[in-house]
Design an enzyme around this catalytic site. Structure first.
Site, short mmCIF file in Angstrom:
data_model
loop_
_atom_site.label_atom_id
_atom_site.label_comp_id
_atom_site.label_asym_id
_atom_site.label_seq_id
_atom_site.Cartn_x
_atom_site.Cartn_y
_atom_site.Cartn_z
N LYS A 68 12.32 -36.13 13.37
CA LYS A 68 13.78 -35.92 13.38
C LYS A 68 14.51 -36.97 14.23
CE LYS A 68 13.87 -30.97 12.42
NZ LYS A 68 14.45 -29.67 12.77
N ASP A 104 20.74 -27.72 10.97
CA ASP A 104 20.04 -26.62 11.66
C ASP A 104 21.01 -25.70 12.41
OD1 ASP A 104 17.40 -27.24 10.92
OD2 ASP A 104 17.20 -28.70 12.54
N LYS A 158 17.50 -29.92 33.01
CA LYS A 158 17.76 -30.25 31.60
C LYS A 158 18.94 -29.44 31.06
CE LYS A 158 13.98 -30.59 28.91
NZ LYS A 158 12.56 -30.27 28.55
P1 ATR Z 1 12.10 -28.15 20.55
O1 ATR Z 1 12.36 -29.43 19.85
O2 ATR Z 1 11.44 -27.09 19.73
O3 ATR Z 1 13.31 -27.64 21.25
P2 ATR Z 1 11.08 -29.26 22.99
O4 ATR Z 1 12.12 -30.33 22.94
O5 ATR Z 1 9.68 -29.60 23.36
O6 ATR Z 1 10.98 -28.48 21.63
O7 ATR Z 1 11.65 -28.15 24.01
C1 ATR Z 1 10.93 -26.99 24.25
C2 ATR Z 1 11.85 -26.03 25.03
O8 ATR Z 1 11.16 -24.79 25.18
C3 ATR Z 1 12.18 -26.49 26.44
O9 ATR Z 1 13.45 -26.00 26.77
C4 ATR Z 1 11.09 -25.81 27.26
O10 ATR Z 1 11.43 -25.62 28.62
P3 ATR Z 1 11.18 -26.82 29.71
O11 ATR Z 1 12.25 -27.83 29.45
O12 ATR Z 1 11.33 -26.15 31.00
O13 ATR Z 1 9.80 -27.32 29.42
C5 ATR Z 1 11.04 -24.48 26.58
N1 ATR Z 1 9.78 -23.73 26.74
C6 ATR Z 1 8.58 -23.98 26.19
N2 ATR Z 1 7.68 -23.03 26.53
C7 ATR Z 1 8.34 -22.15 27.34
C8 ATR Z 1 7.97 -20.95 28.03
N3 ATR Z 1 6.73 -20.46 27.95
N4 ATR Z 1 8.91 -20.32 28.76
C9 ATR Z 1 10.17 -20.81 28.85
N5 ATR Z 1 10.59 -21.94 28.22
C10 ATR Z 1 9.68 -22.60 27.48
#
Ligand code: ATR
Length: 273
Positions: A68, A104, A158
């Site tokens: 993407k 989306d 973030k």
């Molecule tokens: P996507 O493109 O699906 O949004 P990404 O850019 O890798 O994937 O982002 C994943 C998001 O899920 C992030 O906000 C991540 O939090 P961090 O920035 O703190 O890593 C969040 N995330 C993933 N696993 C998580 C969990 N177990 N609990 C809370 N937040 C989670």
């Protein structure tokens, strides 16, 4: 009959995707003469695979993980919603140009408002996560005029950065999970936690009995987030409707025709589970 126009989903992997069934149903319903296929690109071969598709006369692509951002970078022009999302899930080839769009976030908002029947205007909305999925949802949510949109993320920096970036577009703020106050009308899980069967550290008090808890993920079983929200008395909805609605919006971008998702929904849901 004329040769059908060619569309597809490009990604790695793609074989699991329901998009060909969805677009096939839309094409049958609207009488549009098109085909829609899975296109598996090598991880280092997105551009080359797309170029072959264009040379062969392909008219449009949906783009999924992990391409993407690359699609965003190579589009000749971007819609405002794709520019702010920082990612492209829809490419349209026309007049030798590649248009990049992102459907989306609009798909999410349409599913919440039209299908779940929850208007976002005047509501307190909480968005969990600050990755790509969350970023793509922000502008469409703000365009629906909530009272407030609060971003919350495990890594608070973030969420803070995203809230600053979008501050000109509406009432957006950022919070740490532990600092959240009160009940929200809509709580949207845009983290990837559900993929690993994990629950984001969201406090139970954000859910009331009229709260809509929405998980962008979907599966055969409710996600742990939806199970938790239900235990607190909230209404729940998974991301299957978002999948259908983002597809319908892409279909509209390509064909200028809007499929009736209400009609297609039961048949597609039954075939997906
Ligand atoms: P996507 O493109 O699906 O949004 P990404 O850019 O890798 O994937 O982002 C994943 C998001 O899920 C992030 O906000 C991540 O939090 P961090 O920035 O703190 O890593 C969040 N995330 C993933 N696993 C998580 C969990 N177990 N609990 C809370 N937040 C989670």
């Amino acid at each position: 009959m004329a040769t059908p126009d060619r569309y597809g989903l490009i990604g790695h992997p793609v074989a699991h995707s329901k998009s060909p069934a969805i677009h096939g149903a839309f094409a049958a319903q609207t009488g549009q003469n098109l085909t829609y296929e899975h296109i598996l690109a090598p991880l280092d071969g997105f551009v080359a695979t797309m170029q072959i598709f264009i040379e062969q006369g392909g008219k449009g692509l949906n783009v999924t993980l992990p391409f993407k951002l690359e699609a965003h970078a190579l589009a000749d022009t971007l819609t405002a919603r794709a520019r702010m999302a920082g990612a492209v899930n829809t490419l349209k080839m026309a007049d030798g140009q590649i248009l990049g769009d992102n459907t989306d976030g609009v798909g999410l908002v349409t599913d919440i408002e039209s299908n779940a029947g929850v208007t976002l205007s005047g509501k307190r909305v909480l968005l969990l996560g600050a990755g790509g999925a969350a970023r793509g949802a922000i502008l469409p949510i703000l365009n629906a005029r909530p009272t407030s949109l609060t971003l919350v993320n495990r890594s608070p920096d973030k969420a803070n950065a995203l809230a600053s970036e979008f501050s000109a577009f509406g009432p957006i703020d950022a919070s740490a999970f532990t600092a959240l106050q009160g009940v929200f009308d809509v709580v949207i899980n845009a983290t990837s936690a559900s993929l690993g069967n994990e629950l984001p550290p969201v406090p139970a008090h954000v859910f009331g009995t009229t709260t809509l808890a929405y998980d962008m993920m979907y599966g055969n079983e409710p996600t742990v987030f939806l199970q938790f929200a239900k235990q607190q008395g909230a209404k729940t909805r998974d991301g299957f409707g978002m999948l259908i609605e983002q597809a319908a919006e892409s279909f509209f971008v390509w064909r200028g025709v809007r499929p009736d998702t209400q009609k297609a929904f039961p048949e597609l849901r039954a075939s997906a589970t």
